[in-house]
Design a protein around this motif. Structure first.
Motif, PDB file in Angstrom:
ATOM      1  N   PHE A 274       0.810  -1.216   0.000  1.00  0.00           N
ATOM      2  CA  PHE A 274       0.000   0.000   0.000  1.00  0.00           C
ATOM      3  C   PHE A 274       0.841   1.263   0.000  1.00  0.00           C
ATOM      4  N   ASP A 275       1.928   1.233   0.779  1.00  0.00           N
ATOM      5  CA  ASP A 275       2.800   2.407   0.845  1.00  0.00           C
ATOM      6  C   ASP A 275       3.974   2.319  -0.126  1.00  0.00           C
ATOM      7  N   ASP A 276       4.039   1.183  -0.873  1.00  0.00           N
ATOM      8  CA  ASP A 276       5.105   1.005  -1.877  1.00  0.00           C
ATOM      9  C   ASP A 276       6.497   1.182  -1.293  1.00  0.00           C
ATOM     10  N   CYS A 277       6.659   0.735  -0.055  1.00  0.00           N
ATOM     11  CA  CYS A 277       7.994   0.790   0.555  1.00  0.00           C
ATOM     12  C   CYS A 277       8.820  -0.382   0.036  1.00  0.00           C
ATOM     13  N   SER A 278      10.113  -0.145  -0.121  1.00  0.00           N
ATOM     14  CA  SER A 278      11.012  -1.216  -0.535  1.00  0.00           C
ATOM     15  C   SER A 278      11.342  -2.082   0.686  1.00  0.00           C
ATOM     16  N   TYR A 279      11.952  -3.246   0.437  1.00  0.00           N
ATOM     17  CA  TYR A 279      12.364  -4.118   1.548  1.00  0.00           C
ATOM     18  C   TYR A 279      13.326  -3.377   2.470  1.00  0.00           C
ATOM     19  N   LYS A 280      14.217  -2.614   1.852  1.00  0.00           N
ATOM     20  CA  LYS A 280      15.228  -1.873   2.630  1.00  0.00           C
ATOM     21  C   LYS A 280      14.558  -0.854   3.550  1.00  0.00           C
TER      22      LYS A 280
ATOM     23  N   MET B  37      14.313  -4.533  11.420  1.00  0.00           N
ATOM     24  CA  MET B  37      14.540  -5.959  11.159  1.00  0.00           C
ATOM     25  C   MET B  37      15.540  -6.078  10.024  1.00  0.00           C
ATOM     26  N   PRO B  38      16.242  -7.210   9.942  1.00  0.00           N
ATOM     27  CA  PRO B  38      17.108  -7.424   8.778  1.00  0.00           C
ATOM     28  C   PRO B  38      16.270  -7.501   7.505  1.00  0.00           C
ATOM     29  N   GLU B  39      16.860  -7.079   6.397  1.00  0.00           N
ATOM     30  CA  GLU B  39      16.127  -7.044   5.130  1.00  0.00           C
ATOM     31  C   GLU B  39      15.657  -8.436   4.722  1.00  0.00           C
ATOM     32  N   GLY B  40      16.484  -9.419   4.982  1.00  0.00           N
ATOM     33  CA  GLY B  40      16.129 -10.808   4.658  1.00  0.00           C
ATOM     34  C   GLY B  40      14.893 -11.267   5.423  1.00  0.00           C
ATOM     35  N   THR B  41      14.823 -10.864   6.689  1.00  0.00           N
ATOM     36  CA  THR B  41      13.664 -11.223   7.522  1.00  0.00           C
ATOM     37  C   THR B  41      12.398 -10.560   7.002  1.00  0.00           C
ATOM     38  N   VAL B  42      12.527  -9.316   6.586  1.00  0.00           N
ATOM     39  CA  VAL B  42      11.368  -8.579   6.031  1.00  0.00           C
ATOM     40  C   VAL B  42      10.843  -9.307   4.805  1.00  0.00           C
ATOM     41  N   LYS B  43      11.753  -9.669   3.937  1.00  0.00           N
ATOM     42  CA  LYS B  43      11.378 -10.357   2.690  1.00  0.00           C
ATOM     43  C   LYS B  43      10.699 -11.689   3.018  1.00  0.00           C
TER      44      LYS B  43
END
Lengths: 123, 189
Positions: B143-149, B157-163
């Motif tokens: 919805f907010d079009d935020c990237s993983y980073k 959180m680590p980017e890998g965990t977010v993904k």
């Protein structure tokens, strides 16, 4: 029906379209204006207090310099006489100083605060 | 106006910059609050608290991250504290498989005549039943079009965990929807 049949981009569209319809995600009308007004008041108050402290620092600093010059010209005995005078009349002097501080805060901070809020910003 | 200039003007007391700060980030903050704690009597207070904390902490903001992600992280932090305070810490992470079983997987409705808005409502209901971390990340991502980073910086959180969490959340959503709406592909097409 296998879940893999639903392609990821179809799921993305589904999620996005559904979220677009969620009323709760639309921010409450007027809420941001309320917050902005609060922040503006804080910024103004902070500005006025800082200005007052700077002015007070300037006045006190000037008085200290004057006192230093006075003592330098007239010797240290003057300092002792001044100290005795303040010691004997501490209650009157402290009352006057307290009154001065309160009046200055009211004039330079409180009244300025409401005057600026009601009349718009002066800068 | 870039972040550095905006912050400088706010510190100088520029009224328009304060307005810009709030208006540019109101949706992000609101979406984080709603996805984490929902719409309740405290949502608006928390919204105000976020911006008060942001305003207070502007002096400590380091330009090594974007202002929006920093503001998002403040909002996230306040919401986490709120959830802990009302003792809903268990909702922050739950077991995936157990949670899927809890959700109503057995309902098999004839959705052939379903309207698009009913489908949207079903999707929203399912999203709201996901654990809070999944629904927050899904909202930020979709919805907010935020990237993983950016999401990683907001949620710390680590980017890998977010993904991984986003994929897991989507997988859960997909599984439930397909189980409850067998003809979902036809409906969507």
């Amino acid at each position: 029906m296998n879940s893999e049949s639903m392609e990821n981009n179809e799921l993305d569209d589904l999620i996005r379209n559904a979220l677009l319809t969620k009323d709760d995600l639309k921010i409450v009308s007027g809420l941001s204006d309320k917050v902005i007004k609060k922040l503006e008041k804080r910024a103004l108050l902070r500005e006025l207090v800082v200005n007052l402290l700077m002015k007070a620092g300037l006045v006190i600093g000037s008085l200290v310099v004057l006192l230093g010059v006075f003592i330098w010209l007239n010797g240290e005995e003057v300092l002792l006489k001044l100290y005795d005078y303040f010691y004997l009349n501490w209650n009157i002097i402290s009352s006057i100083l307290l009154l001065l501080v309160i009046v200055t805060i009211i004039d330079q901070v409180i009244l300025q605060f409401y005057k600026t809020l009601n009349g718009g910003y002066k800068y | 106006m870039d972040d550095k200039t905006l912050i400088k003007k706010i510190k100088e007391g520029d009224r328009n910059s304060i307005r810009l700060l709030v208006e540019n980030h109101e949706n992000l903050v609101w979406h984080i609050i709603i996805s984490m704690i929902g719409r309740n009597i405290d949502s608006e207070d928390i919204y105000q608290e976020v911006f008060l904390q942001v305003f207070k902490g502007l002096g400590n903001f380091r330009a090594d991250s974007r202002l929006s992600t920093w503001i998002g992280s403040v909002a996230h932090h306040i919401c986490v504290d709120y959830l802990r305070k009302i003792k809903k810490e268990r909702e922050i992470v739950t077991q995936d498989s157990e949670h899927i079983k809890e959700l109503n997987m057995s309902t098999n409705i004839n959705w052939k005549q379903i309207e698009e808005e009913d489908l949207n409502r079903k999707v929203l209901e399912t999203i709201s039943e996901l654990p809070v971390v999944y629904r927050t990340l899904i909202t930020l991502y979709h919805f907010d079009d935020c990237s993983y980073k950016e999401i990683a910086e907001i949620t710390n959180m680590p980017e890998g965990t977010v993904k991984s969490y986003i994929n897991r959340g989507r997988a859960m959503l997909k599984e439930i929807l397909v189980a409850q709406v067998p003809d979902i592909n036809e409906i969507m097409n």
